[in-house]
Motif scaffolding. Structure first.
Motif, PDB file in Angstrom:
ATOM      1  N   ILE A   1       7.603  -3.213  10.266  1.00  0.00           N
ATOM      2  CA  ILE A   1       6.331  -3.116   9.552  1.00  0.00           C
ATOM      3  C   ILE A   1       6.162  -4.387   8.727  1.00  0.00           C
ATOM      4  O   ILE A   1       7.050  -4.756   7.954  1.00  0.00           O
TER       5      ILE A   1
ATOM      6  N   ILE B   1       2.264   0.971  10.799  1.00  0.00           N
ATOM      7  CA  ILE B   1       3.354   1.957  10.745  1.00  0.00           C
ATOM      8  C   ILE B   1       3.362   2.810  12.016  1.00  0.00           C
ATOM      9  O   ILE B   1       4.411   3.059  12.615  1.00  0.00           O
TER      10      ILE B   1
ATOM     11  N   ALA C   1      10.628  -2.425   6.722  1.00  0.00           N
ATOM     12  CA  ALA C   1       9.283  -2.679   6.213  1.00  0.00           C
ATOM     13  C   ALA C   1       9.323  -3.811   5.202  1.00  0.00           C
ATOM     14  O   ALA C   1      10.039  -3.742   4.210  1.00  0.00           O
TER      15      ALA C   1
ATOM     16  N   PRO D   1       5.501  -3.494   2.442  1.00  0.00           N
ATOM     17  CA  PRO D   1       4.447  -2.703   3.104  1.00  0.00           C
ATOM     18  C   PRO D   1       3.275  -2.395   2.172  1.00  0.00           C
ATOM     19  O   PRO D   1       2.179  -2.118   2.634  1.00  0.00           O
TER      20      PRO D   1
ATOM     21  N   ILE E   1      13.234  -0.993   2.950  1.00  0.00           N
ATOM     22  CA  ILE E   1      11.900  -1.369   2.506  1.00  0.00           C
ATOM     23  C   ILE E   1      12.023  -2.440   1.431  1.00  0.00           C
ATOM     24  O   ILE E   1      12.730  -2.253   0.450  1.00  0.00           O
TER      25      ILE E   1
END
Lengths: 217, 302
Positions: free
Chosen positions: A84, A148, A161, A164, A192
């Motif tokens: 992502i 996503i 990610a 994001p 993330i």
């Protein structure tokens, strides 16, 4: 699941972006990478997905040393990941459905089964009724959700990610994080990256803090 | 296997769609390829027509068999039968020695001299029209006939056959050189088209790489496009040749009527047409392949 041992990354020109990084991320763990921009978060994610190669040290993903992986095996490694991106990397010459079906086409997936999966993924991010539209017609938050959907459509075991929620307001970021949490609950490993310190407080995931290319406990 | 087939059909169809999504530039591309190919292919068709005309209408090689003076009637029957059964012999005409002498009298006007001869010096002979026209095969046939019993001498007039062969060889070489040059042109045209496509599809290639596409997967649509463009270019060349022959034939008939001859230009054989399509498709594929291997690796995801 993901193991870094003494990883350094030096870009041409002699800038050390990552210095002696070691950590382990277990299966079904949700980990946040925090730090200011330029701290090396994106580079670290790129190293996991083998988009960049480390200058030294070793990186194991599912027991496979990806710093030694051959170019021919790279595509098959990447299929384990859902990626992502902050800038979405959507294709604006085709519909939303076509964007999401791309990873399945690449894996030579059965035609009818892939249509089902695409709709399931779009449903999960709340874009099911927009499948024929062009991504250009979507708002920033919706484009991120589309990104996503594309990342999860082939049900990867690891989601990476990069910022994001970087360009989104708090309402949209909340939605996105809710989606991530639901993946965490079904056993997906999530990494993330974020520079948003406020967001880290809302979750009880582990935090890897990067500062000037070094990991701070 | 089924999935694999579906995948390839899909890639082909999307190449087709891409081709027709920019109709004008696609049209010009296939016209360039078509014209480039129609030059050598058209010359080849002309050469084939000339060859046919030369072999069938202008002259055909002739072999004269002179028999020994002591040939008996039985020998002649045997030779007659052997000639008729021979695969390479089309027609064989027997010329008895009396008839030959008679002809000699009439054509040369040496009646007095010939009349003064005590006996006929001429042997019986055969005039053989072979089915073959190739110089080396004719020579082999000559040597074979030479070995038959009671055959004194075999005369083969190869002069015109050799001249024709030399001219055709020269023509073929000229066509070959032209084909090679224009084949390169086809490869170059495809190379550039695909290069532009790769540049405009940079993002798609990058994203595909990121989500695990193999190089083969990324290459495939471009290769199909090159193949398709080559194939359609070949079809255009064939179309150009057909139209040209049609137009030439209507003018040719006025010309041949004046000479009270009957001659039309024929289209190339089905094999030659298929070979043209196959070759142009292959060249298109090759141009695409060169372009892809030259440009694709430069696009690395960042």
């Amino acid at each position: 699941m993901i193991q870094f041992s003494n990883v350094c990354k030096r870009y041409p020109g002699g800038i050390d972006v990552l210095k002696n990084i070691s950590f382990t991320i277990g299966e079904a763990e949700m980990v946040f990478l925090s730090g200011h921009s330029g701290a090396g978060k994106s580079t670290l994610l790129k190293l996991i997905a083998a988009i960049e190669r480390p200058s030294s040290g070793s990186i194991l993903v599912n027991g496979q040393n990806i710093s030694l992986i051959k170019d021919g095996a790279l595509p098959f490694l990447r299929r384990n990941f859902g990626l992502i991106f902050q800038d979405h990397k959507l294709l604006y010459d085709r519909s939303i459905f076509e964007n999401v079906v791309l990873p399945l086409k690449i894996c030579d997936f059965d035609h009818r089964e892939s249509a089902k999966r695409v709709r399931a993924a779009l449903d999960k991010v709340g874009l099911l009724n927009r499948e024929k539209a062009n991504p250009i017609a979507l708002s920033g938050g919706e484009q991120q959700r589309l990104c996503i959907a594309r990342a999860i459509v082939n049900r990867p075991s690891i989601l990476l990610a990069d910022e994001p929620t970087g360009n989104l307001d708090t309402e949209y970021s909340g939605e996105i994080m809710k989606i991530f949490r639901s993946f965490h609950q079904v056993g997906v490993t999530l990494v993330i990256s974020t520079h948003d310190e406020g967001m880290l407080g809302q979750f009880n995931g582990r935090v890897l803090a990067l500062k000037n290319g070094e990991l701070h406990p | 296997m089924k999935n694999w087939l579906i995948l390839h059909v899909h890639v082909f169809l999307s190449a087709l769609r891409k081709f027709f999504s920019t109709p004008l530039s696609s049209l010009f591309n296939i016209l360039v390829i078509g014209i480039a190919l129609s030059l050598p292919a058209g010359m080849y068709v002309m050469l084939k027509n000339i060859q046919n005309l030369a072999e069938q209408k202008i002259a055909s090689p002739q072999i004269s068999l002179f028999l020994s003076m002591d040939t008996s009637k039985d020998d002649i029957t045997r030779i007659d039968r052997q000639l008729k059964q021979h695969a390479a012999v089309g027609q064989a005409r027997f010329v008895p020695r009396e008839q030959a002498l008679e002809q000699l009298k009439q054509t040369t006007g040496l009646e007095d001299v010939i009349g003064g001869l005590e006996h006929n010096p001429l042997p019986d002979a055969y005039i053989v029209h072979p089915k073959i026209s190739d110089a080396s095969a004719l020579k082999t046939l000559k040597h074979e006939l030479q070995r038959w019993p009671k055959i004194e001498h075999v005369q083969l007039d190869l002069d015109w056959v050799q001249k024709l062969e030399a001219i055709l060889k020269f023509g073929l070489m000229a066509i070959l050189i032209l084909s090679m040059l224009l084949g390169f042109a086809l490869v170059a045209v495809t190379f550039n088209t695909i290069r532009l496509q790769i540049l405009t599809q940079r993002e798609e290639i990058e994203v595909s790489r990121l989500i695990g596409a193999t190089s083969a997967f990324i290459r495939r649509p471009f290769l199909y496009f090159g193949l398709l463009q080559g194939l359609l270019g070949g079809a255009a060349a064939w179309f150009i040749i057909s139209i040209s022959l049609y137009m030439l034939n209507s003018n040719l008939s006025q010309l041949t009527d004046l000479y009270s001859a009957n001659f039309t230009l024929h289209l190339p054989s089905t094999e030659d047409q298929l070979a043209l399509l196959l070759l142009s498709a292959c060249l298109g594929w090759m141009g695409a392949w060169l372009s892809v291997s030259q440009h694709l690796w430069k696009i690395e995801p960042r």
